[in-house]
Design an enzyme around this catalytic site. Structure first.
Site, PDB file in Angstrom:
ATOM      1  CE  LYS A  29      -5.893   7.854  -6.234  1.00  0.00           C
ATOM      2  NZ  LYS A  29      -4.732   7.444  -5.416  1.00  0.00           N
TER       3      LYS A  29
ATOM      4  CE1 TYR B  49      -7.211  11.337 -11.794  1.00  0.00           C
ATOM      5  CE2 TYR B  49      -9.111  10.660 -10.517  1.00  0.00           C
ATOM      6  CZ  TYR B  49      -7.787  10.990 -10.589  1.00  0.00           C
ATOM      7  OH  TYR B  49      -7.019  10.988  -9.451  1.00  0.00           O
TER       8      TYR B  49
HETATM    9  N1  LIG Z   1      -1.032  15.269  -8.045  1.00  0.00           N
HETATM   10  C1  LIG Z   1      -2.328  15.431  -7.808  1.00  0.00           C
HETATM   11  O1  LIG Z   1      -2.969  16.412  -8.254  1.00  0.00           O
HETATM   12  C2  LIG Z   1      -3.057  14.461  -6.953  1.00  0.00           C
HETATM   13  C3  LIG Z   1      -4.348  14.790  -6.515  1.00  0.00           C
HETATM   14  C4  LIG Z   1      -5.035  13.908  -5.705  1.00  0.00           C
HETATM   15  C5  LIG Z   1      -4.453  12.710  -5.338  1.00  0.00           C
HETATM   16  N2  LIG Z   1      -3.196  12.394  -5.788  1.00  0.00           N
HETATM   17  C6  LIG Z   1      -2.644  11.110  -5.360  1.00  0.00           C
HETATM   18  O2  LIG Z   1      -1.423  11.367  -4.673  1.00  0.00           O
HETATM   19  C7  LIG Z   1      -0.557  10.242  -4.838  1.00  0.00           C
HETATM   20  C8  LIG Z   1       0.779  10.721  -5.380  1.00  0.00           C
HETATM   21  O3  LIG Z   1       0.548  11.376  -6.603  1.00  0.00           O
HETATM   22  P1  LIG Z   1       1.680  12.255  -7.302  1.00  0.00           P
HETATM   23  O4  LIG Z   1       0.957  13.204  -8.176  1.00  0.00           O
HETATM   24  O5  LIG Z   1       2.639  12.749  -6.269  1.00  0.00           O
HETATM   25  O6  LIG Z   1       2.382  11.149  -8.232  1.00  0.00           O
HETATM   26  P2  LIG Z   1       3.802  11.139  -8.984  1.00  0.00           P
HETATM   27  O7  LIG Z   1       4.507  12.446  -8.857  1.00  0.00           O
HETATM   28  O8  LIG Z   1       3.523  10.583 -10.333  1.00  0.00           O
HETATM   29  O9  LIG Z   1       4.626  10.056  -8.134  1.00  0.00           O
HETATM   30  C9  LIG Z   1       4.172   8.731  -8.112  1.00  0.00           C
HETATM   31  C10 LIG Z   1       4.984   7.961  -7.102  1.00  0.00           C
HETATM   32  O10 LIG Z   1       4.445   6.638  -7.005  1.00  0.00           O
HETATM   33  C11 LIG Z   1       5.474   5.699  -7.259  1.00  0.00           C
HETATM   34  N3  LIG Z   1       4.895   4.496  -7.861  1.00  0.00           N
HETATM   35  C12 LIG Z   1       4.131   4.405  -8.969  1.00  0.00           C
HETATM   36  N4  LIG Z   1       3.777   3.120  -9.175  1.00  0.00           N
HETATM   37  C13 LIG Z   1       4.351   2.392  -8.185  1.00  0.00           C
HETATM   38  C14 LIG Z   1       4.379   1.030  -7.852  1.00  0.00           C
HETATM   39  N5  LIG Z   1       3.715   0.114  -8.599  1.00  0.00           N
HETATM   40  N6  LIG Z   1       5.077   0.635  -6.754  1.00  0.00           N
HETATM   41  C15 LIG Z   1       5.733   1.538  -5.998  1.00  0.00           C
HETATM   42  N7  LIG Z   1       5.745   2.849  -6.250  1.00  0.00           N
HETATM   43  C16 LIG Z   1       5.079   3.273  -7.344  1.00  0.00           C
HETATM   44  C17 LIG Z   1       6.461   6.414  -8.146  1.00  0.00           C
HETATM   45  O11 LIG Z   1       7.740   5.781  -8.022  1.00  0.00           O
HETATM   46  P3  LIG Z   1       8.903   5.927  -9.163  1.00  0.00           P
HETATM   47  O12 LIG Z   1       9.314   7.386  -9.130  1.00  0.00           O
HETATM   48  O13 LIG Z   1       9.952   5.005  -8.704  1.00  0.00           O
HETATM   49  O14 LIG Z   1       8.261   5.566 -10.463  1.00  0.00           O
HETATM   50  C18 LIG Z   1       6.438   7.816  -7.532  1.00  0.00           C
HETATM   51  O15 LIG Z   1       7.237   7.859  -6.369  1.00  0.00           O
HETATM   52  C19 LIG Z   1      -1.302   9.276  -5.754  1.00  0.00           C
HETATM   53  O16 LIG Z   1      -2.018   8.345  -4.978  1.00  0.00           O
HETATM   54  C20 LIG Z   1      -2.263  10.181  -6.494  1.00  0.00           C
HETATM   55  O17 LIG Z   1      -3.383   9.499  -7.004  1.00  0.00           O
HETATM   56  C21 LIG Z   1      -2.486  13.244  -6.581  1.00  0.00           C
END
Ligand SMILES: NC(=O)c1ccc[n+]([C@@H]2O[C@H](COP(=O)([O-])OP(=O)(O)OC[C@H]3O[C@@H](n4cnc5c(N)ncnc54)[C@H](OP(=O)(O)O)[C@@H]3O)[C@@H](O)[C@H]2O)c1
Length: 254
Positions: free
Chosen positions: A161, A154
Site C-alpha cells: 500500500k 500486515y
Molecule cells: N476492508 C478493509 O478494512 C479495508 C481497509 C482499507 C483498505 N482496504 C482495501 O480496499 C480494497 C477492497 O478490500 P475489501 O476488504 O473490499 O476486499 P474483499 O471483500 O476481499 O474483496 C476483494 C475483491 O478483489 C477482487 N480480487 C482479488 N484479487 C484479484 C485479482 N487478482 N484480480 C481481480 N480481482 C481481484 C475479488 O474478486 P473475487 O470476488 O472474484 O475473488 C473481490 O472482488 C482493497 O484494496 C483493500 O486493501 C480494505
C-alpha cells in the site's frame, strides 16, 4: 448532487466488499459500469443485476489484475464496447495476513503484483481510453493505514500500500497535465470478507469505537464508496496526487 451520467467507470474487484459498494455508488450517481472480478462470477453477476435495475449499462469482465495480458484484454473489451473510459477505480487486492519471518518470495511477489503492479498495468492499458474521457478522467486507488502504520500480520500488504500511494503520486506527476486526476482513498477498518480473516479480527472490530470519534457510527463499505465518488466527480478536479483518509478519525491519535 454529483451527476456522473454518461460516464463510464471500471472498478477492479467489484464482486464484493468495497469494490461492490463503489460500483453501486457510482451507478447511483449515473455512471455506466464495468465490473471486474477474478473468481466470484455469481457475486459479480448479482452486483450487475442491481446496477442494471437502476437503468445503467453494465458489463462484467473476468480478469486477474496481476496478469498484464488479462488487463490488456479487459481494456480492449472496454474500448470495443464503450469506446472510452472516464473513471478507473483500482480496488482489487489480496496478499494474506502472515508474519514477515514466514513470508516467501512467492507471497511477496503475489502481494506486490496484485496490489501495486496491477495499478501500473491498468493505467498503461487504459491510458488511450482515459485520453478520450468526456471531461477530466479520474483514477482512484484504494489504500489502507498499513501504508504508513505497522499493523499485526500486515507487513506485506502494508508495504504494497505504501508503494501504491507512491505510484499514484508519480502518475499524477507524469499524466496529471493530460486531463487526468490520480488520487488515493485510504480506508480505515471496514467489515468485508477480507478483514473477517485477519487474525484477531473480533478484537480489532471491538476496538473501533475507542479509536474513532463517531460513536456507534462505524465505517462501512458505502462510506469508502462516498469518498471514491467525490474523487471521481468534477468537485475534485483540483485534487491531484493526494490521499484522502476516511476512517472516522482513527488514525490521528494513538
Ligand atoms: N476492508 C478493509 O478494512 C479495508 C481497509 C482499507 C483498505 N482496504 C482495501 O480496499 C480494497 C477492497 O478490500 P475489501 O476488504 O473490499 O476486499 P474483499 O471483500 O476481499 O474483496 C476483494 C475483491 O478483489 C477482487 N480480487 C482479488 N484479487 C484479484 C485479482 N487478482 N484480480 C481481480 N480481482 C481481484 C475479488 O474478486 P473475487 O470476488 O472474484 O475473488 C473481490 O472482488 C482493497 O484494496 C483493500 O486493501 C480494505
Amino acid at each position: 448532487m454529483i451527476d456522473l451520467s454518461n460516464k463510464i467507470a471500471l472498478i477492479s474487484g467489484a464482486s464484493r466488499g468495497i469494490g461492490r459498494a463503489t460500483a453501486i455508488r457510482l451507478a447511483e450517481a449515473g455512471a455506466d459500469i464495468v465490473l471486474n472480478y477474478v473468481s466470484s462470477r455469481e457475486s459479480a453477476d448479482r452486483v450487475a443485476e442491481e446496477i442494471a435495475a437502476m437503468g445503467r449499462r453494465v458489463a462484467v469482465v473476468r480478469a486477474d489484475v496481476s496478469e498484464q495480458s488479462d488487463v490488456q484484454s479487459m481494456m480492449e473489451f472496454v474500448g470495443n464496447e464503450f469506446g472510452r473510459l472516464d473513471i478507473l477505480v483500482s480496488n482489487a487486492a489480496s496478499g494474506g495476513f502472515r508474519p514477515l519471518l514466514s513470508a516467501t518470495a512467492r507471497n511477496f511477489e503475489a502481494t506486490m503484483n496484485t496490489n501495486v503492479r496491477a495499478l501500473l498495468f491498468l493505467v498503461q492499458a487504459a491510458h488511450p481510453l482515459l485520453e478520450r474521457s468526456l471531461d477530466r478522467a479520474k483514477v482512484v486507488a484504494i489504500s489502507s493505514h498499513g501504508s504508513h502504520m505497522a499493523l499485526p500480520m500486515y507487513g506485506l500488504i502494508g508495504t504494497s500500500k505504501a508503494a501504491l500511494e507512491s505510484l499514484i503520486r508519480h502518475m499524477a506527476l507524469e499524466f496529471g497535465d493530460q486531463g487526468m486526476n490520480f488520487n488515493v482513498v485510504q480506508a480505515g477498518l471496514v467489515p468485508t470478507d477480507s478483514t473477517k480473516m485477519i487474525p484477531g479480527a473480533d478484537q480489532m472490530f471491538d476496538a473501533r469505537t475507542d479509536k474513532t470519534m463517531t460513536g456507534d457510527r462505524q465505517l462501512e463499505p458505502s462510506d469508502v464508496a462516498d469518498a471514491v465518488l467525490y474523487l471521481c466527480s468534477p468537485l475534485s478536479d483540483l485534487v491531484q496526487g493526494q490521499t484522502l483518509i476516511i476512517d472516522g478519525g482513527a488514525a490521528i491519535h494513538i
